[in-house]
Design an enzyme around this catalytic site. Structure first.
Site, PDB file in Angstrom:
ATOM      1  N   ASP A   1      -5.830  -2.198   7.304  1.00 35.80           N
ATOM      2  CA  ASP A   1      -6.176  -0.778   7.332  1.00 35.80           C
ATOM      3  C   ASP A   1      -7.703  -0.725   7.279  1.00 35.80           C
ATOM      4  O   ASP A   1      -8.297  -0.844   6.208  1.00 35.80           O
ATOM      5  CB  ASP A   1      -5.561  -0.055   6.138  1.00 35.80           C
ATOM      6  CG  ASP A   1      -5.864   1.436   6.132  1.00 35.80           C
ATOM      7  OD1 ASP A   1      -6.125   2.001   7.207  1.00 35.80           O
ATOM      8  OD2 ASP A   1      -5.843   2.033   5.037  1.00 35.80           O
TER       9      ASP A   1
ATOM     10  N   GLU B   1      -4.495  -0.766  12.125  1.00 32.36           N
ATOM     11  CA  GLU B   1      -4.365   0.649  12.414  1.00 32.36           C
ATOM     12  C   GLU B   1      -5.342   1.038  13.511  1.00 32.36           C
ATOM     13  O   GLU B   1      -6.511   0.657  13.479  1.00 32.36           O
ATOM     14  CB  GLU B   1      -4.638   1.464  11.148  1.00 32.36           C
ATOM     15  CG  GLU B   1      -4.320   2.929  11.308  1.00 32.36           C
ATOM     16  CD  GLU B   1      -4.431   3.664   9.997  1.00 32.36           C
ATOM     17  OE1 GLU B   1      -3.402   3.898   9.354  1.00 32.36           O
ATOM     18  OE2 GLU B   1      -5.577   3.988   9.609  1.00 32.36           O
TER      19      GLU B   1
ATOM     20  N   ASP C   1      -5.185   1.816   0.430  1.00 28.00           N
ATOM     21  CA  ASP C   1      -5.543   1.055   1.633  1.00 28.00           C
ATOM     22  C   ASP C   1      -4.684  -0.209   1.736  1.00 28.00           C
ATOM     23  O   ASP C   1      -4.258  -0.588   2.824  1.00 28.00           O
ATOM     24  CB  ASP C   1      -7.029   0.677   1.611  1.00 28.00           C
ATOM     25  CG  ASP C   1      -7.912   1.895   1.458  1.00 28.00           C
ATOM     26  OD1 ASP C   1      -8.007   2.674   2.409  1.00 28.00           O
ATOM     27  OD2 ASP C   1      -8.479   2.067   0.365  1.00 28.00           O
TER      28      ASP C   1
END
Length: 166
Positions: A7, A66, A138
């Site tokens: 992330d 992501e 996260d």
């Protein structure tokens, strides 16, 4: 198969490593790489070094990250893009095949709703990976990204890819 999910973020880049064997998922490790404050180049260098160390320690077979979403703040989007580029570089330097997923795609796959809250994602990841502990949202998000990669790299997705190429 061992999978790392990332992330990306400039201040904090979440990461999560899972094992996917025989349809079962197992939490291996998770955490966040912190860039600190100061010069942008030095912060990006710290993110790269820390993520590269995580990759070297856990030796994943595949990766997922992501995909950057459109941000209302152009300068914030640019900074996030630079951090994401550094993460992609670290994954590529390790020779990993990287899948990319949009945030709402990950949320929908994990929670069933594309606009799920971070707490909902963390709760579902904890249910899917019993015993998993993550220190930040996260890291939970990174584990969710890895789970999506695990489910999308199974036999059904390979069959779909074969059918598309025929």
């Amino acid at each position: 198969m061992r999978i790392i999910g990332v992330d990306p973020g400039l201040r904090r880049a979440g990461w999560g490593v899972i094992e996917h064997r025989g349809g079962r998922l197992r939490h291996v490790a998770s955490g966040a790489c912190l860039s600190g404050a100061g010069d942008l180049a030095a912060r990006l260098s710290r993110l790269h070094a820390d993520l590269s160390a995580v990759i070297a320690e856990h030796r994943p077979d595949a990766a997922a990250i992501e995909r950057t979403f459109v941000n209302a703040d152009p300068s914030g989007a640019l900074l996030l893009g630079q951090a994401r580029g550094v993460a992609l570089l670290a994954l590529a330097q390790a020779g990993l095949e990287v899948a990319e997923y949009a945030p709402n795609e990950v949320k929908k796959a994990i929670v069933g709703v594309g606009r799920a809250e971070k707490g909902q994602v963390a709760a579902m990841v904890a249910a899917l990976l019993p015993g998993a502990r993550a220190s930040t949202h996260d890291a939970w998000d990174a584990l969710a990204i890895a789970i999506v990669r695990a489910h999308r790299s199974g036999p059904a997705s390979r069959l779909a890819a074969l059918g598309a190429s025929a």
